[in-house]
Design a protein around this motif. Structure first.
Motif, PDB file in Angstrom:
ATOM      1  N   ILE A  73       0.935  -1.166  -0.169  1.00  0.00           N
ATOM      2  CA  ILE A  73       0.036  -0.028  -0.061  1.00  0.00           C
ATOM      3  C   ILE A  73       0.748   1.222  -0.007  1.00  0.00           C
ATOM      4  CG2 ILE A  73      -1.553   1.170   1.337  1.00  0.00           C
ATOM      5  CD1 ILE A  73      -2.847  -1.451   2.412  1.00  0.00           C
ATOM      6  N   LYS A  74       1.905   1.149   0.740  1.00  0.00           N
ATOM      7  CA  LYS A  74       2.919   2.301   1.004  1.00  0.00           C
ATOM      8  C   LYS A  74       3.592   2.559  -0.533  1.00  0.00           C
ATOM      9  CE  LYS A  74       5.548   5.492   2.657  1.00  0.00           C
ATOM     10  NZ  LYS A  74       5.080   6.644   2.921  1.00  0.00           N
ATOM     11  N   LEU A 119      -0.354   5.295  -1.487  1.00  0.00           N
ATOM     12  CA  LEU A 119      -1.380   5.421  -0.814  1.00  0.00           C
ATOM     13  C   LEU A 119      -0.876   5.989   0.499  1.00  0.00           C
ATOM     14  CD1 LEU A 119      -4.037   2.736  -2.077  1.00  0.00           C
ATOM     15  CD2 LEU A 119      -3.742   5.239  -2.656  1.00  0.00           C
ATOM     16  N   ASN A 120      -1.749   6.618   1.341  1.00  0.00           N
ATOM     17  CA  ASN A 120      -1.422   7.077   2.605  1.00  0.00           C
ATOM     18  C   ASN A 120      -2.135   6.695   3.853  1.00  0.00           C
ATOM     19  OD1 ASN A 120      -3.803   8.724   2.364  1.00  0.00           O
ATOM     20  ND2 ASN A 120      -2.324  10.556   1.882  1.00  0.00           N
ATOM     21  N   SER A 121      -3.305   6.113   3.640  1.00  0.00           N
ATOM     22  CA  SER A 121      -4.295   5.597   4.642  1.00  0.00           C
ATOM     23  C   SER A 121      -5.024   4.440   4.318  1.00  0.00           C
ATOM     24  CB  SER A 121      -5.333   6.658   4.875  1.00  0.00           C
ATOM     25  OG  SER A 121      -5.888   7.176   3.562  1.00  0.00           O
ATOM     26  N   VAL A 122      -5.443   3.648   5.432  1.00  0.00           N
ATOM     27  CA  VAL A 122      -6.321   2.210   4.922  1.00  0.00           C
ATOM     28  C   VAL A 122      -7.403   2.511   6.145  1.00  0.00           C
ATOM     29  CG1 VAL A 122      -4.378   0.796   4.309  1.00  0.00           C
ATOM     30  CG2 VAL A 122      -4.876   1.004   6.647  1.00  0.00           C
ATOM     31  N   ALA A 159      -3.939   4.522  -7.119  1.00  0.00           N
ATOM     32  CA  ALA A 159      -2.633   4.617  -6.679  1.00  0.00           C
ATOM     33  C   ALA A 159      -1.794   5.578  -7.503  1.00  0.00           C
ATOM     34  CB  ALA A 159      -2.128   3.347  -6.583  1.00  0.00           C
ATOM     35  N   PRO A 160      -1.104   6.574  -6.629  1.00  0.00           N
ATOM     36  CA  PRO A 160      -0.399   7.551  -7.589  1.00  0.00           C
ATOM     37  C   PRO A 160       0.921   6.796  -7.883  1.00  0.00           C
ATOM     38  CG  PRO A 160      -1.007   8.535  -5.188  1.00  0.00           C
ATOM     39  CD  PRO A 160      -1.441   7.035  -5.282  1.00  0.00           C
ATOM     40  N   ASN A 161       1.652   5.715  -7.375  1.00  0.00           N
ATOM     41  CA  ASN A 161       2.506   5.169  -7.777  1.00  0.00           C
ATOM     42  C   ASN A 161       2.341   3.676  -8.364  1.00  0.00           C
ATOM     43  OD1 ASN A 161       3.805   7.127  -6.674  1.00  0.00           O
ATOM     44  ND2 ASN A 161       4.343   6.008  -4.648  1.00  0.00           N
ATOM     45  N   TYR A 162       1.270   3.767  -9.211  1.00  0.00           N
ATOM     46  CA  TYR A 162       0.784   2.559  -9.921  1.00  0.00           C
ATOM     47  C   TYR A 162       1.860   1.701 -10.587  1.00  0.00           C
ATOM     48  CZ  TYR A 162      -1.864  -0.240 -13.502  1.00  0.00           C
ATOM     49  OH  TYR A 162      -2.123  -1.319 -14.234  1.00  0.00           O
TER      50      TYR A 162
END
Lengths: 413, 574
Positions: free
Chosen positions: B267-268, B272-275, B524-527
């Motif tokens: 996830i990191k 993403l920054n939250s779950v 996801a920004p870093n897909y």
């Protein structure tokens, strides 16, 4: 005619539709109620008839107006007496009989129009009775020595009355009737911790407030744990005669407040002889005394006697010596007949009937020993040998009574 | 020939009815035998008392102000007394709710009991009922008898909640602080109430003076409609999370530290920054499983903290009764769970309930809203530094409690083109509170047989559209549903129907084979960093055609079988 029928059917149809409509969706009343005025007492005395008077505008006769009062025990609902736009609720039920805070809600068509609260105080003019709890009912000094009491004077509606006047507790004591005052007076009750009771006996207690009294409570104080004690011995003659009864009797056993211990208290007497054997006898107290008898031993020994009440109290020990009861045995042997002369104890009384007499016959050459016994009656015993039972030869005879042996007599078979 | 066939059928029928009659007869005899062999429970010879239910568990304290008393109540005694006193309250509240006096006699001595019965009869007649509970008790002993048989105390500041109904609708709802004078007496081993006077009531004072952590800047906070972390603006770019093999209530039961470590790292890595995670009430309420589950939760938070992932925790999952009598039980639950974690800045927010608006259909709305109001109040005292929200199932229902929460959370599963309008309406109501789309997304379940079939390309198109709508509406905070496709899901989630289950299993961005679906690039920004190979899957894949082929073969087989049976019948008739 046709028109009339048609008209009738039409009317019935309309009525049916209307009724069905009512059935499926209940009639809804609308209102724009405004409470213009409300008047009620905020502090009431329990039992007084109570009115909440309101003026409500914007209602029709078909509107349902209700008052709901909620107190400690639940909710009660009231309907108003209506005159024009005056809605007066007359309250004479549990709602104004129960002491405490009460909330009320005026609703119109089940919607809240106004809410408020009032306080019902107890009817202080008359004390109905005093609800009292006294306990414990059975006291033991040093364990539970004191009684406490909680008293709640109540009015005729079971509301606790705030104690403002003198509240008295009475108790009978050895000195007579005492009057005491509670140190703590609470809002609706009085409590009192009575002085500890150390003297055995029955006490009576009651409470009084104004013209009412509580029930009378009887409290019994028992004695405390027994203190250590001593016991005395009688009947002891120092002889192991197996006959004489020794009598043990304790002092009057008391607790530390000089209360005699309860009748029926179990007292043990324990005897330990020289050989380490233990013997017990148990008895119970009457008026603080415990007594027990025990027969003296049949053999010379030493007894150490001690008494106790299980894990509570004990006595100091007593040492008893038991010696041979007789000095010597006299008998005559003639023609295989043995005649024992009357046997007396050292104190000069005849040995008890049934005392065992042992005859010990020893073959002089092969040292083989034959024994048989008989019993004394009136201090004497008479025995005849059956010489056919013994092989021929030289023999010696010795007699033993209560551990004492006679001289040896030789004879031939 | 016909006659012999008829005779055979008749014989078969007679035999079948004989077997049926025998079974029924045997069953009947066995029931009679069972009935006569089961008698009264011998333990009922002893006095039975209706016991407090586990759901009623208000907070309480005992004080002592009777210096004269020689005997002081010990802990064991007080535990017994507390149980009986609270039982009395529970019975009283239950009776007022049902207008039945069951259990009251066990806890109230006459004349109180008699009077309460009268009240209940009156309430029944007038259709009055009271939903009430008490939330805290502070007992001060003023008298305790030397023989431990009578006790008198003042129960002060009893926080009570009451909702009074006439008919179906409540006309009053309020919290009160009440003071009671109570005298209890020991009878047959049970403490029973002899005096019970409510001596005063007053509305509770809102205690807003909560203690904040010394360095509360570590926590995510809301200022002027924006999330802040320390001095920087924080945009929620998150995802709803369950491990792939253990979704919903299996998450905590089969918690695997390695899986969590890997997933949070993923996830990191995805930017993403939250779950968002869920706390099933039952698993975190059961004393047998609480300790283990709580350790797992702590591990989860620690793992997230290491990866700088912030956690939104949804409470009361699979809870849906909202009964007033449950409130104390719910209060104890959050006290036990939330209080120890109140100073953990990894927790971005507590979401007190997932989609409570869906329960408006099953319960009176006031049950749900009163419960939410109560839990919100309690949460403020237990977690003053952390944000609080409610996960509404749609943007319309999110208009509820906008003043009670720190930010608005809503789910959106409708058409992307309808989003902007609904969002604007909600935003206009609460300009100073951020709105988080806490759940949104679509599935990629591709099925021949079941309705609502979609592909990963449909899913991609949906995410593309919805994110465009987010952008248009200046909506910056989202948490997509969900990271993984699941191999199986419990029946409690959407029931047993396969078309529902299959859809719910395929909402993820990572499929069962570990492939990342293209829709994830919008979330996801870093897909690009996490995609190993591009997925290439059509609606009409090999499995699809194989299924169709088997289905056609089956139909042909059935038709042929029909012809064959008809032919035999014709022969028999000849």
């Amino acid at each position: 005619m046709i028109n009339k029928k048609a008209h009738l059917f039409y009317t019935l149809f309309v009525i049916s539709v209307y009724l069905l409509g009512c059935q499926s969706s209940p009639m809804k009343f609308t209102h724009t109620a405004i409470l213009r005025h409300i008047n009620y007492e905020k502090n009431l005395k329990a039992g007084d008839t109570f009115y909440i008077k309101t003026v409500i505008d914007g209602l029709s006769k078909s509107n349902t107006v209700q008052l709901h009062i909620r107190n400690s025990y639940g909710v009660e609902t009231f309907s108003p007496i209506i005159s024009k736009n005056n809605y007066v609720f007359k309250i004479y039920s549990q709602a104004n009989r129960r002491k405490g805070i009460a909330e009320f809600f005026i609703t119109v068509e089940n919607k809240l129009l106004h809410e408020g609260k009032f306080y019902v105080t107890e009817d202080t003019t008359r004390t109905n009775f005093i609800v009292s709890y006294v306990g414990p009912k059975f006291l033991i000094p040093n364990v539970i020595p004191a009684v406490s009491a909680l008293s709640i004077p109540v009015d005729s509606m079971d509301n606790a009355i705030s104690i403002k006047d003198t509240f008295d507790y009475y108790e009978t004591d050895t000195k007579g009737i005492l009057r005491t005052f509670p140190k703590q007076k609470k809002i609706g009750s009085a409590s009192y911790y009575f002085e500890p009771k150390y003297i055995k006996g029955n006490y009576m207690m009651s409470a009084q407030y104004r013209e009412s009294s509580s029930k009378l409570y009887a409290i019994h104080t028992s004695s405390d744990a027994a203190l250590n004690y001593e016991f005395i011995i009688s009947g002891y003659n120092g002889l192991a005669d197996g006959y004489q009864l020794i009598h043990f009797k304790t002092d009057q056993i008391v607790d530390k407040y000089a209360n005699i211990i309860p009748d029926g208290t179990l007292v043990n007497f324990t005897i330990i002889d020289r050989e380490g054997h233990h013997y017990f006898t148990k008895t119970t107290t009457i008026n603080g005394y415990a007594e027990a008898d025990i027969t003296q031993p049949e053999r010379p020994t030493v007894w150490r006697v001690v008494s106790n009440i299980d894990n509570i109290a004990t006595s100091s020990g007593v040492k008893l010596n038991f010696d041979y009861p007789i000095d010597s045995i006299h008998y005559e042997l003639k023609d295989y007949k043995v005649n024992i002369a009357p046997v007396y104890t050292k104190l000069g009384y005849l040995i008890a009937d049934g005392t065992q007499v042992n005859f010990i016959i020893t073959h002089t050459n092969n040292k083989k020993t034959y024994t048989f016994s008989s019993q004394l009656k009136n201090g004497i015993s008479y025995v005849v040998f059956n010489k056919d039972l013994y092989p021929k030869g030289d023999y010696s005879l010795q007699i033993e009574i209560l551990g004492v042996r006679s001289k040896v007599t030789n004879f031939k078979i | 020939m016909n006659q012999s066939i008829n005779r055979s059928i008749l014989k078969a029928l007679i035999f079948a009815s004989f077997v049926l009659c025998s079974v029924v007869l045997l069953y009947g005899i066995s029931r009679v035998f069972y009935y006569f062999n089961t008698g009264a429970d011998r333990s009922t010879m002893l006095p039975q008392f209706s016991e407090i239910k586990d759901v009623y568990n208000p907070s309480y304290s005992w004080n002592y102000s009777d210096p004269e008393c020689e005997k002081k109540p010990d802990t064991i005694f007080l535990n017994k007394l507390t149980r009986d006193y609270l039982n009395a309250f529970y019975s009283f509240n239950s009776s007022q709710r049902t207008s039945k006096s069951i259990g009251l006699k066990d806890y109230f001595i006459d004349p109180i009991y008699g009077k309460m019965e009268q009240y209940l009869a009156d309430n029944k007649k007038n259709k009055i009922r009271v939903e009430s509970t008490s939330l805290s008790h502070h007992m001060n002993i003023t008298y305790f008898s030397n023989d431990a048989q009578v006790i008198r105390f003042i129960d002060s500041n009893v926080l009570e909640y009451n909702r009074i109904y006439r008919g179906e609708k409540p006309f009053s709802e309020k919290y009160n602080w009440s003071n009671y004078e109570v005298v209890m007496k020991l009878e047959n081993g049970k403490w029973k109430i002899r005096q019970f006077d409510k001596i005063s009531i007053q509305p509770p004072i809102n205690n807003t003076s909560v203690t904040l952590a010394t360095d509360s800047t570590d926590f995510i906070r809301v200022e002027n409609g924006t999330f802040y972390l320390k001095d920087k603006e924080f945009q929620v770019k998150g995802i709803n999370y369950y491990p792939q093999n253990f979704p919903w209530n299996r998450f905590w039961k089969y918690y695997d530290e390695k899986i969590i470590k890997d997933d949070i790292a993923l996830i990191k890595k995805s930017g993403l920054n939250s779950v968002r995670i869920f706390i099933p009430l039952q698993q975190f309420d059961d004393p047998k499983t609480f300790d283990d589950n709580f350790l797992h939760l702590q591990h989860f938070l620690k793992t997230c903290a290491k990866n700088e992932i912030y956690v939104m925790i949804t409470l009361f999952d699979f809870y849906s009764t909202y009964q007033t009598m449950d409130w104390t039980f719910c209060d104890r639950h959050i006290e036990k769970l939330v209080k120890p974690l109140a100073n953990d800045p990894t927790i971005m927010a507590w979401d007190i309930k997932n989609e409570p608006d869906l329960d408006f259909k099953n319960h009176p709305k006031e049950y749900v809203t009163s419960w939410i109001n109560f839990i919100l109040t309690q949460m403020r005292t237990y977690a003053p530094n952390q944000l609080i929200t409610i996960g509404w199932s749609n943007l319309k229902d999110a208009e509820n409690f906008i003043n009670g929460v720190d930010f608005i959370s809503a789910h959106y599963y409708l058409l992307p083109e309808d989003f902007a309008k609904q969002y604007a309406t909600l935003k206009s109501l609460t300009p100073n509170k951020p709105i988080v789309i806490q759940e949104y997304g679509t599935h990629s379940y591709n099925s021949l047989y079941f309705p609502d079939s979609r592909t990963i390309w449909d899913q991609e198109a949906y995410y593309k559209s919805i994110h465009e709508e987010f952008k248009k509406a200046s909506m910056n905070h989202y948490m997509a549903w969900t990271l993984y496709d699941f191999k199986s899901i419990p029946n409690e989630v959407v029931g047993k129907l396969p078309w529902r289950k299959k859809i719910q299993q395929n909402f993820g961005f990572i499929d069962k084979n570990g492939n990342v679906k293209p829709a994830f690039k919008y979330v996801a920004p870093n897909y690009d960093k996490i995609v190993k190979k591009k997925i290439n899957r059509d609606r009409y894949n090999l499995f699809y055609f194989m299924s169709l082929f088997v289905f056609l073969i089956l139909i042909i087989f059935v038709i042929l079988l029909g012809f064959y049976v008809a032919k035999i019948k014709a022969k028999v008739n000849q």
